[in-house]
Design a protein around this motif. Sequence first.
Motif, PDB file in Angstrom:
ATOM      1  N   LEU A   1       0.813  -1.218   0.000  1.00 14.66           N
ATOM      2  CA  LEU A   1       0.000   0.000   0.000  1.00 14.66           C
ATOM      3  C   LEU A   1       0.845   1.266   0.000  1.00 14.66           C
ATOM      4  O   LEU A   1       0.339   2.348  -0.292  1.00 14.66           O
ATOM      5  N   GLU A   2       2.121   1.149   0.296  1.00 12.99           N
ATOM      6  CA  GLU A   2       3.031   2.304   0.278  1.00 12.99           C
ATOM      7  C   GLU A   2       3.750   2.453  -1.056  1.00 12.99           C
ATOM      8  O   GLU A   2       4.495   3.415  -1.251  1.00 12.99           O
ATOM      9  N   GLU A   3       3.528   1.550  -1.965  1.00 12.59           N
ATOM     10  CA  GLU A   3       4.241   1.532  -3.235  1.00 12.59           C
ATOM     11  C   GLU A   3       3.952   2.792  -4.056  1.00 12.59           C
ATOM     12  O   GLU A   3       2.821   3.244  -4.143  1.00 12.59           O
ATOM     13  N   LYS A   4       4.997   3.344  -4.660  1.00 16.88           N
ATOM     14  CA  LYS A   4       4.882   4.579  -5.445  1.00 16.88           C
ATOM     15  C   LYS A   4       4.889   4.338  -6.953  1.00 16.88           C
ATOM     16  O   LYS A   4       4.563   5.233  -7.716  1.00 16.88           O
ATOM     17  N   ASN A   5       5.276   3.157  -7.415  1.00 17.36           N
ATOM     18  CA  ASN A   5       5.312   2.842  -8.842  1.00 17.36           C
ATOM     19  C   ASN A   5       3.870   2.568  -9.296  1.00 17.36           C
ATOM     20  O   ASN A   5       3.347   1.471  -9.144  1.00 17.36           O
ATOM     21  N   TYR A   6       3.234   3.587  -9.862  1.00 16.04           N
ATOM     22  CA  TYR A   6       1.814   3.487 -10.167  1.00 16.04           C
ATOM     23  C   TYR A   6       1.501   2.490 -11.275  1.00 16.04           C
ATOM     24  O   TYR A   6       0.463   1.833 -11.238  1.00 16.04           O
ATOM     25  N   LEU A   7       2.381   2.351 -12.248  1.00 21.43           N
ATOM     26  CA  LEU A   7       2.144   1.367 -13.304  1.00 21.43           C
ATOM     27  C   LEU A   7       2.101  -0.034 -12.712  1.00 21.43           C
ATOM     28  O   LEU A   7       1.168  -0.810 -12.960  1.00 21.43           O
ATOM     29  N   LYS A   8       3.092  -0.363 -11.900  1.00 16.60           N
ATOM     30  CA  LYS A   8       3.136  -1.671 -11.241  1.00 16.60           C
ATOM     31  C   LYS A   8       1.933  -1.836 -10.302  1.00 16.60           C
ATOM     32  O   LYS A   8       1.302  -2.892 -10.254  1.00 16.60           O
ATOM     33  N   LYS A   9       1.614  -0.772  -9.593  1.00 16.87           N
ATOM     34  CA  LYS A   9       0.520  -0.795  -8.624  1.00 16.87           C
ATOM     35  C   LYS A   9      -0.817  -1.142  -9.306  1.00 16.87           C
ATOM     36  O   LYS A   9      -1.588  -1.936  -8.797  1.00 16.87           O
ATOM     37  N   TYR A  10      -1.068  -0.548 -10.469  1.00 14.37           N
ATOM     38  CA  TYR A  10      -2.352  -0.751 -11.126  1.00 14.37           C
ATOM     39  C   TYR A  10      -2.391  -1.972 -12.036  1.00 14.37           C
ATOM     40  O   TYR A  10      -3.471  -2.470 -12.347  1.00 14.37           O
ATOM     41  N   LEU A  11      -1.251  -2.489 -12.428  1.00 10.14           N
ATOM     42  CA  LEU A  11      -1.234  -3.685 -13.276  1.00 10.14           C
ATOM     43  C   LEU A  11      -1.140  -4.981 -12.480  1.00 10.14           C
ATOM     44  O   LEU A  11      -1.399  -6.043 -13.021  1.00 10.14           O
ATOM     45  N   ARG A  12      -0.796  -4.889 -11.213  1.00  5.36           N
ATOM     46  CA  ARG A  12      -0.561  -6.092 -10.410  1.00  5.36           C
ATOM     47  C   ARG A  12      -1.772  -7.038 -10.404  1.00  5.36           C
ATOM     48  O   ARG A  12      -1.637  -8.238 -10.621  1.00  5.36           O
ATOM     49  N   GLY A  13      -2.964  -6.531 -10.170  1.00  7.89           N
ATOM     50  CA  GLY A  13      -4.160  -7.377 -10.134  1.00  7.89           C
ATOM     51  C   GLY A  13      -4.450  -8.025 -11.473  1.00  7.89           C
ATOM     52  O   GLY A  13      -4.824  -9.195 -11.548  1.00  7.89           O
ATOM     53  N   VAL A  14      -4.263  -7.285 -12.560  1.00 10.38           N
ATOM     54  CA  VAL A  14      -4.493  -7.815 -13.903  1.00 10.38           C
ATOM     55  C   VAL A  14      -3.482  -8.916 -14.219  1.00 10.38           C
ATOM     56  O   VAL A  14      -3.844  -9.981 -14.725  1.00 10.38           O
ATOM     57  N   ILE A  15      -2.223  -8.672 -13.889  1.00  8.72           N
ATOM     58  CA  ILE A  15      -1.170  -9.669 -14.140  1.00  8.72           C
ATOM     59  C   ILE A  15      -1.420 -10.933 -13.323  1.00  8.72           C
ATOM     60  O   ILE A  15      -1.255 -12.045 -13.823  1.00  8.72           O
ATOM     61  N   LYS A  16      -1.834 -10.771 -12.082  1.00 11.36           N
ATOM     62  CA  LYS A  16      -2.105 -11.948 -11.246  1.00 11.36           C
ATOM     63  C   LYS A  16      -3.263 -12.768 -11.814  1.00 11.36           C
ATOM     64  O   LYS A  16      -3.278 -13.986 -11.699  1.00 11.36           O
ATOM     65  N   PHE A  17      -4.243 -12.111 -12.422  1.00 16.23           N
ATOM     66  CA  PHE A  17      -5.352 -12.827 -13.046  1.00 16.23           C
ATOM     67  C   PHE A  17      -4.889 -13.587 -14.290  1.00 16.23           C
ATOM     68  O   PHE A  17      -5.144 -14.780 -14.433  1.00 16.23           O
ATOM     69  N   PHE A  18      -4.183 -12.905 -15.192  1.00 17.37           N
ATOM     70  CA  PHE A  18      -3.766 -13.544 -16.442  1.00 17.37           C
ATOM     71  C   PHE A  18      -2.680 -14.594 -16.235  1.00 17.37           C
ATOM     72  O   PHE A  18      -2.528 -15.502 -17.049  1.00 17.37           O
ATOM     73  N   SER A  19      -1.943 -14.513 -15.137  1.00 20.42           N
ATOM     74  CA  SER A  19      -0.948 -15.553 -14.834  1.00 20.42           C
ATOM     75  C   SER A  19      -1.561 -16.669 -13.990  1.00 20.42           C
ATOM     76  O   SER A  19      -0.856 -17.559 -13.522  1.00 20.42           O
ATOM     77  N   ARG A  20      -2.869 -16.594 -13.768  1.00 16.87           N
ATOM     78  CA  ARG A  20      -3.661 -17.589 -13.038  1.00 16.87           C
ATOM     79  C   ARG A  20      -3.307 -17.690 -11.549  1.00 16.87           C
ATOM     80  O   ARG A  20      -3.564 -18.706 -10.921  1.00 16.87           O
ATOM     81  N   GLN A  21      -2.727 -16.639 -11.007  1.00 10.31           N
ATOM     82  CA  GLN A  21      -2.518 -16.580  -9.562  1.00 10.31           C
ATOM     83  C   GLN A  21      -3.815 -16.200  -8.867  1.00 10.31           C
ATOM     84  O   GLN A  21      -3.998 -16.520  -7.695  1.00 10.31           O
ATOM     85  N   HIS A  22      -4.696 -15.484  -9.590  1.00 15.45           N
ATOM     86  CA  HIS A  22      -6.001 -15.103  -9.060  1.00 15.45           C
ATOM     87  C   HIS A  22      -7.099 -15.674  -9.941  1.00 15.45           C
ATOM     88  O   HIS A  22      -6.972 -15.695 -11.171  1.00 15.45           O
ATOM     89  N   LYS A  23      -8.160 -16.092  -9.304  1.00 16.06           N
ATOM     90  CA  LYS A  23      -9.295 -16.668 -10.026  1.00 16.06           C
ATOM     91  C   LYS A  23     -10.136 -15.584 -10.698  1.00 16.06           C
ATOM     92  O   LYS A  23     -10.679 -15.780 -11.775  1.00 16.06           O
TER      93      LYS A  23
END
Length: 138
Positions: A72-94
């Motif tokens: 929650l303290e992360e400042k890299n906004y690109l990484k911050k906003y893509l993390r959930g999408v990447i976790k979904f497409f890499s099948r880490q998230h359902k």
Amino acid sequence: MKNISYDYFSKDYSHPADRRRFVGFIKNHNFLINEYKKPYDLKIITQCSDLSNIKNIKSDKKIIFDLCDAILEEKNYLKKYLRGVIKFFSRQHKYLSFSYDKLIIEACKKANVVVCASQSQKKILNKYSQNVHVIEDI
């Protein structure tokens, strides 16, 4: 308490977070590892858990959320906003989530206890849980 379900960082506990944090404290207890169909008394979730599924964890179960990174303290906004999408497409998230921060906040609100690694992290997490504890890596 008889059975603890632990969402590991790596299946063989080789990930540093597994070795230094929860597994180091639980060596002498009987616990289940990611066996969701088996009954458990306590569930340990981490930032590597499928947080998109947090709504489906039964509310009658005790939950500890072990959040060792200051996401929650992360400042890299690109990484911050893509993390959930990447976790979904890499099948880490359902389920797809466009805000991983919202999943972290939801997990904090649902958990009975939140464990973090620093006082600065605790200050932020106290907004979402009144039961936050700092446990530094061993």
